[in-house]
Design a protein around this motif. Structure first.
Motif, short mmCIF file in Angstrom:
data_model
loop_
_atom_site.label_atom_id
_atom_site.label_comp_id
_atom_site.label_asym_id
_atom_site.label_seq_id
_atom_site.Cartn_x
_atom_site.Cartn_y
_atom_site.Cartn_z
N ALA B 12 -6.33 7.63 11.96
CA ALA B 12 -7.65 7.01 11.89
C ALA B 12 -7.91 6.25 13.18
N PRO B 13 -9.15 6.30 13.68
CA PRO B 13 -9.44 5.71 14.99
C PRO B 13 -9.10 4.22 15.07
N GLU B 14 -9.33 3.48 13.99
CA GLU B 14 -9.04 2.05 14.03
C GLU B 14 -7.54 1.81 14.17
N ILE B 15 -6.77 2.69 13.56
CA ILE B 15 -5.31 2.51 13.65
C ILE B 15 -4.83 2.93 15.03
N PHE B 16 -5.42 3.98 15.54
CA PHE B 16 -5.04 4.40 16.88
C PHE B 16 -5.36 3.30 17.90
N ALA B 17 -6.48 2.69 17.72
CA ALA B 17 -6.88 1.62 18.64
C ALA B 17 -5.86 0.48 18.62
N ALA B 18 -5.28 0.25 17.44
CA ALA B 18 -4.33 -0.85 17.32
C ALA B 18 -3.06 -0.59 18.13
N LEU B 35 3.85 -9.73 15.32
CA LEU B 35 3.03 -8.88 14.47
C LEU B 35 3.83 -8.42 13.25
N THR B 36 5.06 -8.01 13.51
CA THR B 36 5.91 -7.60 12.39
C THR B 36 6.13 -8.78 11.45
N ALA B 37 6.37 -9.94 12.04
CA ALA B 37 6.62 -11.12 11.21
C ALA B 37 5.42 -11.45 10.33
N SER B 38 4.23 -11.16 10.85
CA SER B 38 3.02 -11.53 10.10
C SER B 38 2.79 -10.64 8.88
N LEU B 39 3.47 -9.52 8.82
CA LEU B 39 3.21 -8.59 7.72
C LEU B 39 3.58 -9.16 6.36
N ASN B 40 4.66 -9.93 6.32
CA ASN B 40 5.02 -10.55 5.04
C ASN B 40 3.88 -11.39 4.51
N GLU B 41 3.25 -12.11 5.43
CA GLU B 41 2.14 -12.96 5.01
C GLU B 41 0.95 -12.12 4.55
N SER B 42 0.61 -11.12 5.33
CA SER B 42 -0.54 -10.27 4.97
C SER B 42 -0.32 -9.60 3.63
N LEU B 43 0.88 -9.10 3.44
CA LEU B 43 1.13 -8.39 2.18
C LEU B 43 1.24 -9.36 1.01
N SER B 44 1.76 -10.52 1.26
CA SER B 44 1.81 -11.53 0.20
C SER B 44 0.40 -11.89 -0.24
N LYS B 203 0.06 8.99 5.02
CA LYS B 203 -0.84 10.02 4.49
C LYS B 203 -2.29 9.54 4.48
N ASN B 204 -2.49 8.27 4.76
CA ASN B 204 -3.82 7.67 4.62
C ASN B 204 -4.30 7.05 5.94
N GLY B 205 -3.92 7.72 7.07
CA GLY B 205 -4.51 7.29 8.33
C GLY B 205 -3.59 6.83 9.43
N ALA B 206 -2.31 6.57 9.12
CA ALA B 206 -1.39 6.13 10.16
C ALA B 206 -0.64 7.33 10.76
N ILE B 207 0.07 7.07 11.86
CA ILE B 207 0.97 8.11 12.40
C ILE B 207 2.23 8.15 11.55
N ALA B 208 2.86 7.02 11.43
CA ALA B 208 4.15 6.94 10.75
C ALA B 208 4.42 5.48 10.48
N ALA B 209 4.05 5.01 9.30
CA ALA B 209 4.28 3.61 8.95
C ALA B 209 4.25 3.48 7.45
N GLU B 210 5.36 3.02 6.91
CA GLU B 210 5.49 2.83 5.47
C GLU B 210 6.13 1.47 5.26
N MET B 240 4.81 0.15 15.05
CA MET B 240 4.70 0.44 13.62
C MET B 240 3.94 -0.70 12.93
N ALA B 241 4.28 -1.91 13.35
CA ALA B 241 3.61 -3.07 12.76
C ALA B 241 2.11 -3.02 13.05
N ALA B 242 1.76 -2.58 14.27
CA ALA B 242 0.35 -2.50 14.64
C ALA B 242 -0.39 -1.54 13.71
N GLN B 243 0.25 -0.42 13.39
CA GLN B 243 -0.38 0.53 12.48
C GLN B 243 -0.61 -0.09 11.11
#
Lengths: 342, 342, 342, 342
Positions: B12-18, B35-44, B203-210, B240-243
């Motif tokens: 997806a273009p927004e993810i590519f831009a990231a 960025l990676t560290a911030s994911l816990n917060e975002s997902l929480s 499967k929903n717009g990223a290259i490779a990020a789970e 990966m975190a950016a995606q």
């Protein structure tokens, strides 16, 4: 530049551009795309022999999957005591081989030496109570920044082969080794006796792309199953293939590494003139290990650089500087300005 | 559009831009970046509870690493007989758990049903000669394109928990499930009893990020070691975190999935009017399984579409159509034109 | 006699005597004694072909070590859904193979049938996402007390071999099968296509002695390392060798089994005359599965017998009676007296 | 007597008699017999604390199963560089732990020393790239024939515990250690901090019987499943229980070991008077390592003795003499006659 590691850099612009170029349209997943398929041909041309290559996204995956094709669960793998597979992969080799054992050896300049290996192999036990050494793993560039010559590799491989063992090369910085030696990539791989090469791109300009290159076709046979089972078969493989393809095109792999090495050489030349600084190892690629006073390290850190270091009890320390494909001359000059100012 | 799978799309273009946005400068590797560290917060925040999340690059890695935290080597894992972990991961679960066993169950509409699980658990042996069932794995969206309701998940989890088992959710299409149910992501995860979610973006717009999302903090404790050991800790983690970060921002994950589902619904509505076509399962997300004459499949293939299919002996077949974040209305219309032309 | 299992018996007097006979003096450990060495010759003579045999002390060890030589970690093993390796070895096959998967099949009379296997093999997936079926394991005598004929084994092995798979025979009651068939032991093993036989003695008169007999010499190559690594190489091996040697001498293995089978036959003949009792399977060796009223089972249990049983919802049950080398005619008569008294 | 090893002996008569005593009748298999059940009580009495004990038939099985309860797959186990688990179990520890790593340490007299361990633990890395040291394994009697005092064990365990690690004791010659120290068995096990003891009987009079004794009940929880899965649960367990029971009765375990130690002491006293013979290590149990001229070794071998030996380049050699429960004074005298005759 932090000089911490070549894995802290971003992506080379030519490689980034290749990502965009494959983004359009619908492409078969899991490596069933044309770009991935073309890599065997590109790499065969590069090495001057037929190879079977497989992409993964980390150096650890590349190493441990390669090793898993070479040794039974009751096997052993000789490596240097500083080898990444031993000290930085959290037991990945044991996991992927089903429990084989790493057999660390010492060796000056971070290298294994044929004389030492000969002794070890001569004294190796051969009974059912002991594990069965089955593989030798060489790191090229070594973790100490030194480089095995074609003759080094040939001598070590011959000893291993005489014992029926396979040889793996951890080439996370393979490009830097070729750039350093000015040799053909074949000279330090298949012509010297290497069975499988972990050919890195990540530290040298890619996001995440490593090729496991099999010169020994027999060992390649079950790699696909092992990779899939390890969770290392990305569905959108074309994006990894695009990176590696761009890396090979126009010999970028070699160009990037040549530049990184040149930056390290420049830094080494200048460091060499600084009183109180000594090199722990010959500087042969893009890693420099400098023995210096701790005060000097502190000044470097205070300026914002983050090199790895090991403190000694005598007030001195060992500091590792790593250059990369995108290190600039001015980065070196700024660092040297800090060092010289002391 | 080939309608083959949602893993054949680009990014997806927004993810590519990231990706481009994090390329500059030097960043600490191995996930030690902000960025990676911030994911816990975002997902929480997203899940409305404190979570511990870890990125990997494949869905298989996400699933098998999650399962390895839930079951001992002598354990067992209940799953549907069509589960990806059973039929499409080449024994990855067995590898990562050290030899635990998958225990397949049948179930209408590709779903496990609480009534069936209750019977299985009641009859489960509990002696030293048999393995010890330790986990339940649910796929959300299922491999049949159906969706577990919050009540479904709650009922299944309660049974598992009563037996002291942990629950994993394979959410390679988790976003499509949430979009389909219109529920809060918590309703089909931690509130319903799920311990660990494999939250897919690839499967929903990223290259490779789970993201492997732990609601159960105890299970998270040794994930880092297991991930590293499996070769699943990329050095340039920021990419990966950016995606994943871009995926979460502005609820893109839900927007992409809502679109994909809507395209599937459109296709389903139109297919429903075609004589001789029947749906194998209720169409609830972005997968359609259509039972049709083989001649119809042939016409579809001849036009260049590549849906998965299974041929029956009665001249009919089952055809799977998958829509994605970037499927366009006109893609549906063109496909329908082919089908209607028969 | 409890009729519970043939592993509840003591040791046959001739085998016990053999233990005493090797007790004197000092003997090389770990199988480097003459008696252990002689077993290859004895077993080669018995089977009429050159074999390579290894002793272990449990049937599970024998089975799982044999399987570990036949399948890679990403492999699969076809077996009957009642096979001991599947339901009574606590995941030992997964452990020893490094995570291969058991692939259970149904089959009337507790046997795999060539027709069914042919279908399964024809439909077997062959792609990197699925495990790779690599072995077939047959149980002889089956867990249902039935016996594969030489033709049965030959047909099944041919199918497996055509797919490049190896064949294992779990012969924990191999002697009872040979006694039942009246055939040469070669007829249901190597001549029929079996690669490795787990040849049991423990259930048929020994304390703890099982031979893993390799007809396929290639598979035998790494057995010693795997056995040692599994902790299955006893230091005082001569005591295990003495048991197996005495077992083979004077065809005791066959004599004991013939007796056990005869006792089962006697019991079957008499049970057959009891109204309300039906056999679940043909009685072909030393196991009888009788379908009877639960009241009858209760009377049997109240008298002190401990047969295995499974209760049905219709007031009936299945009861397993096992005879052994030391079952006496009067044991049968006493049991029948209880049954007939109802 | 060959003086080669204490595993070359036969069975002590009292233990052999115990086998005969349990041979009659029908007994529940797989350790569900009263004799096996009684062992927990006997061993709890012996150690003066509640223990949970499990029988296996080899020392390797005892060690590796014990270790598998103490360390995750990504763990590490400190041990002496001569430890049996490292050099004589063919990678069994790696196999049973799912790939944990043995971390060998040097140490005078074949022992680990608290000072050395303290340094190693202080310098131990604690990051995700390195394995996680999780256990310490001590061998008592050591492979050099020396013995850890209660204070030695206490000091080593305290260091391990402070790091959150568990402690295993390989007590294949545990009885000889207790006999040597004259201490209570608790003093060198649970009171000193040992979690699990591999308590050997095989080298000290049994055929094949080793008890894995858990002082730490938490670690014991999944032992049964691991033992079964490893193929180490013999069906006719009563015969192993009978051996261990007879071993414990009347303190035979201690009596046999006391005798073996006394014979070693006698041999040491006499060897000590032979010119040109020196002891490599203090003689503290039933193992003697004598440094002697190669000519002396040759004379010993020519007389039929088979001690282990290592040849040096200076014309000398190290010879290992092992005494056992059944070594006689005259065996020592005859050996000394040969040695003195030179």
């Amino acid at each position: 530049m932090s000089f911490h590691s070549d894995n802290e850099t971003g992506v080379a612009p030519e490689i980034f551009a290749a990502l965009a170029a494959v983004n359009d349209g619908t492409v078969m997943p899991y490596g069933n795309d044309q770009l991935t398929a073309s890599l065997n041909e590109s790499l065969s041309r590069l090495f001057g022999t037929e190879v079977n290559a497989f992409l993964v996204v980390t150096g650890t995956a590349s190493n441990v999957l390669a090793l898993s094709t070479m040794t039974p669960p009751y096997g052993g793998i000789y490596c240097h005591e500083k080898a990444h597979i031993l000290v930085d992969e959290c037991g990945g080799p044991e996991f992927y081989t089903g429990g084989a054992r790493l057999l660390p050896m010492t060796g000056a300049d971070g290298k294994l030496h044929a004389d030492d290996l000969a002794v070890v192999l001569r004294e190796q036990r051969d009974d059912v109570h002991y594990i069965k050494p089955s593989a030798l793993s060489l790191t090229q560039v070594t973790e100490s920044g030194t480089v095995y010559t074609p003759e080094d590799v040939t001598d070590l491989c011959r000893l291993a082969k005489d014992k029926g063992m396979h040889v793996h090369m951890d080439g996370t910085r393979f490009a830097n080794a070729v750039a350093s030696l000015g040799c053909h990539p074949a000279d330090i791989t298949w012509k010297a006796g290497v069975d499988v090469l972990s050919f890195g791109a990540t530290k040298n300009g890619a996001i995440a792309a490593e090729a496991v290159v099999f010169f020994n076709q027999t060992l390649a046979q079950d790699f696909s199953a092992r990779r899939k089972r390890g969770g290392h078969l990305p569905s959108k493989m074309r994006f990894m293939a695009a990176q590696f393809n761009a890396y090979l095109e126009n010999d970028r792999w070699l160009g990037y590494a040549t530049h990184a090495n040149r930056m390290a050489e420049k830094l080494a030349v200048e460091l060499n003139e600084v009183p109180d600084v000594e090199f722990s190892y010959p500087v042969q690629a893009n890693l420099i290990f400098a023995d210096m006073p701790q005060a000097m390290l502190k000044a470097i850190q205070d300026t914002g650089y983050q090199p790895d270091y090991w403190l000694w009890e005598n007030g001195r320390c060992e500091v590792r500087f790593v250059t990369a494909f995108n290190t600039r001359e001015q980065d070196i000059e700024q660092l040297m300005k800090v060092i010289r100012s002391l």
